[in-house]
Design a protein around this motif. Structure first.
Motif, PDB file in Angstrom:
ATOM      1  N   GLU A 178      19.615  40.409   9.955  1.00 57.27           N
ATOM      2  CA  GLU A 178      20.782  41.296   9.480  1.00 57.27           C
ATOM      3  C   GLU A 178      20.846  41.185   7.967  1.00 57.27           C
ATOM      4  OE1 GLU A 178      24.375  40.983  11.516  1.00 57.27           O
ATOM      5  OE2 GLU A 178      23.570  41.748  13.236  1.00 57.27           O
ATOM      6  N   ASP A 180      22.198  41.191   4.166  1.00 53.12           N
ATOM      7  CA  ASP A 180      23.837  40.897   3.620  1.00 53.12           C
ATOM      8  C   ASP A 180      23.973  42.253   2.868  1.00 53.12           C
ATOM      9  OD1 ASP A 180      23.695  38.051   4.132  1.00 53.12           O
ATOM     10  OD2 ASP A 180      22.344  37.442   2.255  1.00 53.12           O
ATOM     11  N   LEU A 181      25.258  42.257   3.070  1.00 51.68           N
ATOM     12  CA  LEU A 181      25.680  43.621   2.717  1.00 51.68           C
ATOM     13  C   LEU A 181      26.518  43.342   1.001  1.00 51.68           C
ATOM     14  CD1 LEU A 181      27.204  44.949   5.620  1.00 51.68           C
ATOM     15  CD2 LEU A 181      25.059  45.490   4.635  1.00 51.68           C
ATOM     16  N   ARG A 189      30.991  49.012   1.996  1.00 50.48           N
ATOM     17  CA  ARG A 189      30.751  47.842   2.426  1.00 50.48           C
ATOM     18  C   ARG A 189      31.018  47.591   3.803  1.00 50.48           C
ATOM     19  NH1 ARG A 189      31.334  44.820  -1.820  1.00 50.48           N
ATOM     20  NH2 ARG A 189      32.937  43.510  -1.093  1.00 50.48           N
ATOM     21  N   ARG A 193      29.216  47.485   7.468  1.00 51.66           N
ATOM     22  CA  ARG A 193      29.098  46.301   8.334  1.00 51.66           C
ATOM     23  C   ARG A 193      29.482  46.920   9.988  1.00 51.66           C
ATOM     24  NH1 ARG A 193      28.970  41.085   7.673  1.00 51.66           N
ATOM     25  NH2 ARG A 193      29.255  41.448   5.309  1.00 51.66           N
ATOM     26  N   GLU A 194      30.343  47.896   9.904  1.00 53.05           N
ATOM     27  CA  GLU A 194      30.651  48.601  11.167  1.00 53.05           C
ATOM     28  C   GLU A 194      29.432  49.243  11.972  1.00 53.05           C
ATOM     29  OE1 GLU A 194      33.080  48.481  13.224  1.00 53.05           O
ATOM     30  OE2 GLU A 194      34.689  47.374  11.857  1.00 53.05           O
ATOM     31  N   GLN A 196      26.260  48.403  11.204  1.00 52.29           N
ATOM     32  CA  GLN A 196      25.375  47.120  11.562  1.00 52.29           C
ATOM     33  C   GLN A 196      25.834  46.502  12.773  1.00 52.29           C
ATOM     34  OE1 GLN A 196      25.860  43.173   9.386  1.00 52.29           O
ATOM     35  NE2 GLN A 196      24.194  43.899   8.436  1.00 52.29           N
ATOM     36  N   TYR A 208      21.124  35.974  12.343  1.00 51.72           N
ATOM     37  CA  TYR A 208      21.407  35.495  11.078  1.00 51.72           C
ATOM     38  C   TYR A 208      20.295  34.598  10.497  1.00 51.72           C
ATOM     39  CZ  TYR A 208      22.251  31.063  12.895  1.00 51.72           C
ATOM     40  OH  TYR A 208      22.017  29.466  13.735  1.00 51.72           O
ATOM     41  N   HIS A 249      35.215  39.808   8.567  1.00 56.81           N
ATOM     42  CA  HIS A 249      34.837  41.109   9.255  1.00 56.81           C
ATOM     43  C   HIS A 249      33.644  40.810  10.195  1.00 56.81           C
ATOM     44  CE1 HIS A 249      33.717  45.617   8.986  1.00 56.81           C
ATOM     45  NE2 HIS A 249      34.389  45.429  10.069  1.00 56.81           N
ATOM     46  N   GLU A 250      33.839  40.425  11.269  1.00 53.64           N
ATOM     47  CA  GLU A 250      32.797  39.984  12.284  1.00 53.64           C
ATOM     48  C   GLU A 250      33.381  40.355  13.761  1.00 53.64           C
ATOM     49  OE1 GLU A 250      30.343  39.913  14.665  1.00 53.64           O
ATOM     50  OE2 GLU A 250      29.381  39.322  12.665  1.00 53.64           O
ATOM     51  N   GLU A 276      38.350  41.937   4.352  1.00 54.53           N
ATOM     52  CA  GLU A 276      37.109  41.858   3.515  1.00 54.53           C
ATOM     53  C   GLU A 276      37.640  41.738   1.983  1.00 54.53           C
ATOM     54  OE1 GLU A 276      33.087  42.368   2.452  1.00 54.53           O
ATOM     55  OE2 GLU A 276      34.214  41.865   4.402  1.00 54.53           O
TER      56      GLU A 276
END
Length: 384
Positions: A178, A180-181, A189, A193-194, A196, A208, A249-250, A276
């Motif tokens: 994935e 990196d953002l 951002r 991520r959402e 993603q 990862y 944020h995961e 975040e």
């Protein structure tokens, strides 16, 4: 007898089945493949949390918790109760401990442990750390949890384990990391991520990077979601009544926290927040200014944007927390430790060390960090 830990459960805040195992609700049906993977369908709220092999999870978690308890003595290695008493000394003069519930007696490997003060808020972030495996630059998934007020490290864990694991718990690298953002716009951002999360084969199946141990090396690399459930299970045994959590944020961190402290969240006594941050000047000491809200992702979570001159943060309440609390939330404790960590020579050489050795070093450095903080705060350092 194997103690059962709940992992296959509804993880939706506000649902009557939150945290209830499969056997406890008629609303569940399984396996359901509507989302392309075996899931538990909760008809009460319509959610589809991924299914895990509960026997394999329980076997690993029991071994994980027993090893932690035997090492630290903070809870019983047999029944995991945290009500213990000192129980004399062994023939070598080392302190023994007894569980008040099951009467198990054992000698913790670490002696003279300072009493743990329950935190008001736990702050948890992940960190990717290189190690030497079958090839160079293999990666460990690390979780760091802090007392947000004092800055002390409460628990560190990696997804390396010395215990036997079933194949469904093993991390599988598929060669598609994935990205990196680092988008300059923090709102974008969060949205990326959402997106993603939705691109994963299932919400908690993070890719990862490669994490292959050396040939014939002892141990295994866990799926990060399994490591997260083990990490927060330890914290819940140490601090069963903590009510406020701030996490990076995961999505699978959210699922692990809300499962472990489900009783409090089901009674609406807990707060869980995504955070975040973009901190460009950590010395700024003025109030944060609220800029408005946006909605993001599959669940259309409502995020608040806050600005403090050059600094920005996005905050999302996952459990109906008091919105005014958002201004006070931060990841300061983790930011300070990670900055300190990268100043430690032994840590910066982690890419030359095995996964097990890196895990040991992280625990040792965490202990040193906490000790240095105590000396600094109390002024008890030796004078020469």
């Amino acid at each position: 007898m194997l103690t059962l830990f709940t992992i296959n459960t509804c993880k939706s805040f506000g649902c009557r089945n939150l945290g209830l195992p499969i056997s406890a609700s008629a609303d569940y049906s399984w396996p359901d493949y509507r989302l392309g993977y075996p899931a538990l369908h909760c008809r009460a709220c319509g959610s589809y949390p991924p299914l895990f092999d509960e026997q394999q999870f329980n076997e690993w978690l029991s071994a994980h918790l027993s090893a932690y308890a035997s090492e630290n003595g903070h809870f019983c290695p047999e029944c995991y109760c945290n009500k213990t008493i000192c129980y004399g000394h062994n023939p070598r003069g080392t302190q023994r401990v007894q569980c008040r519930v099951c009467k198990k007696v054992w000698t913790p490997k670490q002696q003279n442990q300072r009493k743990i003060v329950p935190p008001e808020r736990i702050e948890t972030v992940p960190l990717i750390v290189p190690f030497q495996g079958r090839s160079a630059e293999q990666k460990l998934y690390v979780l760091l949890s802090f007392d947000a007020a004092s800055g002390n490290i409460l628990h560190i864990s990696t997804n390396f384990t010395q215990h036997y694991i079933g194949e469904t718990l093993r991390y599988r690298w598929r060669g598609n990391i994935e990205p990196d953002l680092h988008h300059s716009n923090i709102v974008t951002r969060v949205d990326m991520r959402e997106t993603q999360f939705l691109r994963r084969s299932q919400f908690d199946e993070i890719q990862y990077g490669s994490a292959v141990l050396k040939r014939n090396a002892r141990g295994a690399i866990l799926r990060p979601v399994i490591a997260a459930h083990g990490h927060f299970r330890v914290l819940s045994l140490l601090f069963p009544d903590v009510k406020r959590h701030v996490i990076s944020h995961e999505c699978f961190l959210r699922g692990a926290v809300i499962t472990v402290w489900a009783d409090l969240f089901r009674q609406r006594q807990g707060e869980l927040w995504f955070l975040e941050e973009e901190i460009n000047d950590s010395d700024i000491n003025i109030p944060w200014n609220f800029q408005g809200t946006t909605q993001h992702g599959w669940w259309q979570g409502q995020w608040q944007l806050w600005v403090q001159k050059k600094n920005r943060k996005m905050v999302c309440s996952l459990t109906g927390g008091v919105s005014n609390n958002a201004e006070t939330l931060s990841l300061t404790a983790s930011r300070h430790f990670i900055q300190w960590l990268y100043q430690q020579t032994i840590f910066t050489h982690s890419a030359q060390l095995s996964a097990g050795r890196v895990t040991q070093i992280l625990h040792s450095l965490a202990h040193d960090y906490n000790e240095k903080r105590v000396i600094k705060e109390t002024g008890c350092g030796s004078q020469k």
